[in-house]
Design a protein around this motif. Structure first.
Motif, PDB file in Angstrom:
ATOM      1  N   HIS A   1     -42.670  41.944 -76.861  1.00  0.00           N
ATOM      2  CA  HIS A   1     -41.649  42.518 -75.355  1.00  0.00           C
ATOM      3  C   HIS A   1     -41.280  41.103 -74.737  1.00  0.00           C
ATOM      4  O   HIS A   1     -40.742  40.234 -73.629  1.00  0.00           O
ATOM      5  CB  HIS A   1     -43.149  42.537 -74.680  1.00  0.00           C
ATOM      6  CG  HIS A   1     -43.510  44.254 -74.420  1.00  0.00           C
ATOM      7  ND1 HIS A   1     -42.753  45.508 -74.679  1.00  0.00           N
ATOM      8  CD2 HIS A   1     -44.724  44.419 -75.298  1.00  0.00           C
ATOM      9  CE1 HIS A   1     -43.202  46.252 -74.411  1.00  0.00           C
ATOM     10  NE2 HIS A   1     -44.539  45.761 -75.400  1.00  0.00           N
ATOM     11  N   PHE A   2     -41.504  39.777 -75.692  1.00  0.00           N
ATOM     12  CA  PHE A   2     -41.110  38.481 -75.137  1.00  0.00           C
ATOM     13  C   PHE A   2     -39.871  38.878 -75.055  1.00  0.00           C
ATOM     14  O   PHE A   2     -39.063  38.089 -76.716  1.00  0.00           O
ATOM     15  CB  PHE A   2     -41.951  37.636 -75.768  1.00  0.00           C
ATOM     16  CG  PHE A   2     -41.294  35.945 -75.541  1.00  0.00           C
ATOM     17  CD1 PHE A   2     -41.881  35.193 -74.348  1.00  0.00           C
ATOM     18  CD2 PHE A   2     -40.849  34.970 -76.459  1.00  0.00           C
ATOM     19  CE1 PHE A   2     -41.667  34.035 -74.163  1.00  0.00           C
ATOM     20  CE2 PHE A   2     -39.825  34.052 -76.447  1.00  0.00           C
ATOM     21  CZ  PHE A   2     -40.657  33.603 -75.122  1.00  0.00           C
ATOM     22  N   ARG A   3     -39.616  37.947 -73.936  1.00  0.00           N
ATOM     23  CA  ARG A   3     -37.550  37.765 -74.349  1.00  0.00           C
ATOM     24  C   ARG A   3     -37.123  36.179 -74.521  1.00  0.00           C
ATOM     25  O   ARG A   3     -36.190  36.230 -74.485  1.00  0.00           O
ATOM     26  CB  ARG A   3     -37.109  38.525 -72.819  1.00  0.00           C
ATOM     27  CG  ARG A   3     -37.201  39.617 -72.535  1.00  0.00           C
ATOM     28  CD  ARG A   3     -36.770  40.204 -71.572  1.00  0.00           C
ATOM     29  NE  ARG A   3     -37.373  41.884 -70.596  1.00  0.00           N
ATOM     30  CZ  ARG A   3     -38.420  42.342 -69.751  1.00  0.00           C
ATOM     31  NH1 ARG A   3     -39.438  40.137 -69.233  1.00  0.00           N
ATOM     32  NH2 ARG A   3     -38.129  42.867 -69.026  1.00  0.00           N
ATOM     33  N   GLY A   4     -37.875  35.252 -74.192  1.00  0.00           N
ATOM     34  CA  GLY A   4     -37.332  34.326 -74.113  1.00  0.00           C
ATOM     35  C   GLY A   4     -36.478  33.708 -73.225  1.00  0.00           C
ATOM     36  O   GLY A   4     -36.106  32.262 -73.601  1.00  0.00           O
ATOM     37  N   ASP A   5     -36.551  34.173 -71.819  1.00  0.00           N
ATOM     38  CA  ASP A   5     -36.332  33.726 -70.692  1.00  0.00           C
ATOM     39  C   ASP A   5     -37.090  32.759 -70.369  1.00  0.00           C
ATOM     40  O   ASP A   5     -36.696  31.812 -69.299  1.00  0.00           O
ATOM     41  CB  ASP A   5     -35.762  34.645 -69.912  1.00  0.00           C
ATOM     42  CG  ASP A   5     -36.823  36.158 -69.691  1.00  0.00           C
ATOM     43  OD1 ASP A   5     -37.494  35.861 -70.259  1.00  0.00           O
ATOM     44  OD2 ASP A   5     -36.348  36.682 -68.233  1.00  0.00           O
ATOM     45  N   SER A   6     -38.110  32.044 -70.452  1.00  0.00           N
ATOM     46  CA  SER A   6     -39.105  30.975 -70.902  1.00  0.00           C
ATOM     47  C   SER A   6     -39.266  31.005 -71.202  1.00  0.00           C
ATOM     48  O   SER A   6     -39.780  32.136 -72.791  1.00  0.00           O
ATOM     49  CB  SER A   6     -40.049  31.609 -69.354  1.00  0.00           C
ATOM     50  OG  SER A   6     -40.835  33.053 -69.887  1.00  0.00           O
ATOM     51  N   PRO A   7     -39.907  29.542 -72.038  1.00  0.00           N
ATOM     52  CA  PRO A   7     -40.828  29.266 -72.387  1.00  0.00           C
ATOM     53  C   PRO A   7     -41.988  30.409 -73.643  1.00  0.00           C
ATOM     54  O   PRO A   7     -42.949  30.845 -72.814  1.00  0.00           O
ATOM     55  CB  PRO A   7     -41.690  27.822 -72.175  1.00  0.00           C
ATOM     56  CG  PRO A   7     -40.861  27.097 -71.181  1.00  0.00           C
ATOM     57  CD  PRO A   7     -40.428  28.570 -70.409  1.00  0.00           C
ATOM     58  N   PHE A   8     -42.412  30.088 -74.710  1.00  0.00           N
ATOM     59  CA  PHE A   8     -43.276  31.027 -75.235  1.00  0.00           C
ATOM     60  C   PHE A   8     -44.683  30.970 -74.717  1.00  0.00           C
ATOM     61  O   PHE A   8     -44.960  31.934 -74.776  1.00  0.00           O
ATOM     62  CB  PHE A   8     -43.013  30.699 -76.825  1.00  0.00           C
ATOM     63  CG  PHE A   8     -43.721  31.960 -77.483  1.00  0.00           C
ATOM     64  CD1 PHE A   8     -43.697  32.671 -77.084  1.00  0.00           C
ATOM     65  CD2 PHE A   8     -45.410  31.890 -78.056  1.00  0.00           C
ATOM     66  CE1 PHE A   8     -45.073  34.384 -78.244  1.00  0.00           C
ATOM     67  CE2 PHE A   8     -46.381  32.175 -79.055  1.00  0.00           C
ATOM     68  CZ  PHE A   8     -46.197  33.428 -78.784  1.00  0.00           C
ATOM     69  N   TRP A   9     -44.485  29.366 -74.668  1.00  0.00           N
ATOM     70  CA  TRP A   9     -45.750  29.024 -74.325  1.00  0.00           C
ATOM     71  C   TRP A   9     -46.933  29.299 -72.760  1.00  0.00           C
ATOM     72  O   TRP A   9     -47.217  30.025 -73.048  1.00  0.00           O
ATOM     73  CB  TRP A   9     -46.366  26.919 -74.156  1.00  0.00           C
ATOM     74  CG  TRP A   9     -45.372  26.655 -73.697  1.00  0.00           C
ATOM     75  CD1 TRP A   9     -43.905  25.926 -73.546  1.00  0.00           C
ATOM     76  CD2 TRP A   9     -45.552  26.077 -72.020  1.00  0.00           C
ATOM     77  NE1 TRP A   9     -43.536  25.183 -72.363  1.00  0.00           N
ATOM     78  CE2 TRP A   9     -44.797  25.451 -71.575  1.00  0.00           C
ATOM     79  CE3 TRP A   9     -46.394  26.669 -71.547  1.00  0.00           C
ATOM     80  CZ2 TRP A   9     -44.773  24.919 -70.629  1.00  0.00           C
ATOM     81  CZ3 TRP A   9     -46.301  26.322 -69.951  1.00  0.00           C
ATOM     82  CH2 TRP A   9     -45.490  24.877 -69.597  1.00  0.00           C
TER      83      TRP A   9
END
Length: 197
Positions: free
Chosen positions: A73-81
């Motif tokens: 579900h992580f889209r990458g539009d913000s930092p992963f951290w």
């Protein structure tokens, strides 16, 4: 955006997109790398919020299991951290709610003037003294202090996370900072006195 004078989050680790892609593909070694990089920041945040090492270990495990479960579900539009930190904060606060540690003695939605840009108490450099002092605070006060000073969340963000109001966050910050100063100032005075002796 938090003021530049605020601490940079210990979560601010640049994770290569190739590592995220490998983790998405289910590669165990990629997850192990993510775990190693974020184990200490997640544990520290959980310890500061929950106030107990065993609880913090459980939050760490729950957080990492949720990361494995939700990495697709992580889209990458913000930092992963930032995404991972949000999961850790949610897990720690959920554990507090389940333990019914809220409301506690200082949980009043009373507006108290607060200097949002005031630095943490002077003895904050002494991690052991700070940890002892934080442990004496109610869970919600400790959580607001940590989220605001160490993680750089705004009062509005903290209010959303804790299902409270921004004035609640501000009053907890003011009261908690005042209480920490009282607890840590004797240490500061004795250090200064021994330096002048």
């Amino acid at each position: 955006m938090p003021p530049e004078s605020r601490s940079t989050s210990s979560f601010a680790i640049e994770v290569p997109s190739a590592l995220i892609a490998r983790a998405r593909a289910g590669e165990r070694a990629a997850f192990e790398q993510v775990y190693r990089w974020f184990e200490r920041p997640v544990f520290t945040l959980a310890l500061r919020i929950c106030g107990d090492r065993e609880e913090a270990s459980e939050v760490l495990q729950d957080t990492m299991l949720r990361v494995i479960d939700r990495i697709g579900h992580f889209r990458g539009d913000s930092p992963f951290w930032g995404w991972l930190r949000q999961i850790a904060v949610n897990e720690a606060l959920m554990r507090l709610r389940r333990a019914k540690q809220q409301p506690d003695g200082l949980d009043l939605d009373v507006h108290e003037p607060a200097d949002d840009h005031a630095p943490p108490p002077p003895a904050a450099a002494d991690a052991a003294a700070l940890q002892r002092a934080l442990a004496t605070l109610p869970a919600s006060t400790r959580s607001v202090l940590w989220l605001y000073h160490a993680e750089g969340y705004t009062h509005e963000e903290i209010a959303t996370l804790m299902e409270r109001t921004a004035s609640f966050s501000k009053s907890q910050l003011a009261r908690g900072t005042r209480r920490l100063r009282l607890l840590l100032e004797p240490d500061t005075r004795s250090i200064q006195e021994s330096a002048h002796a």
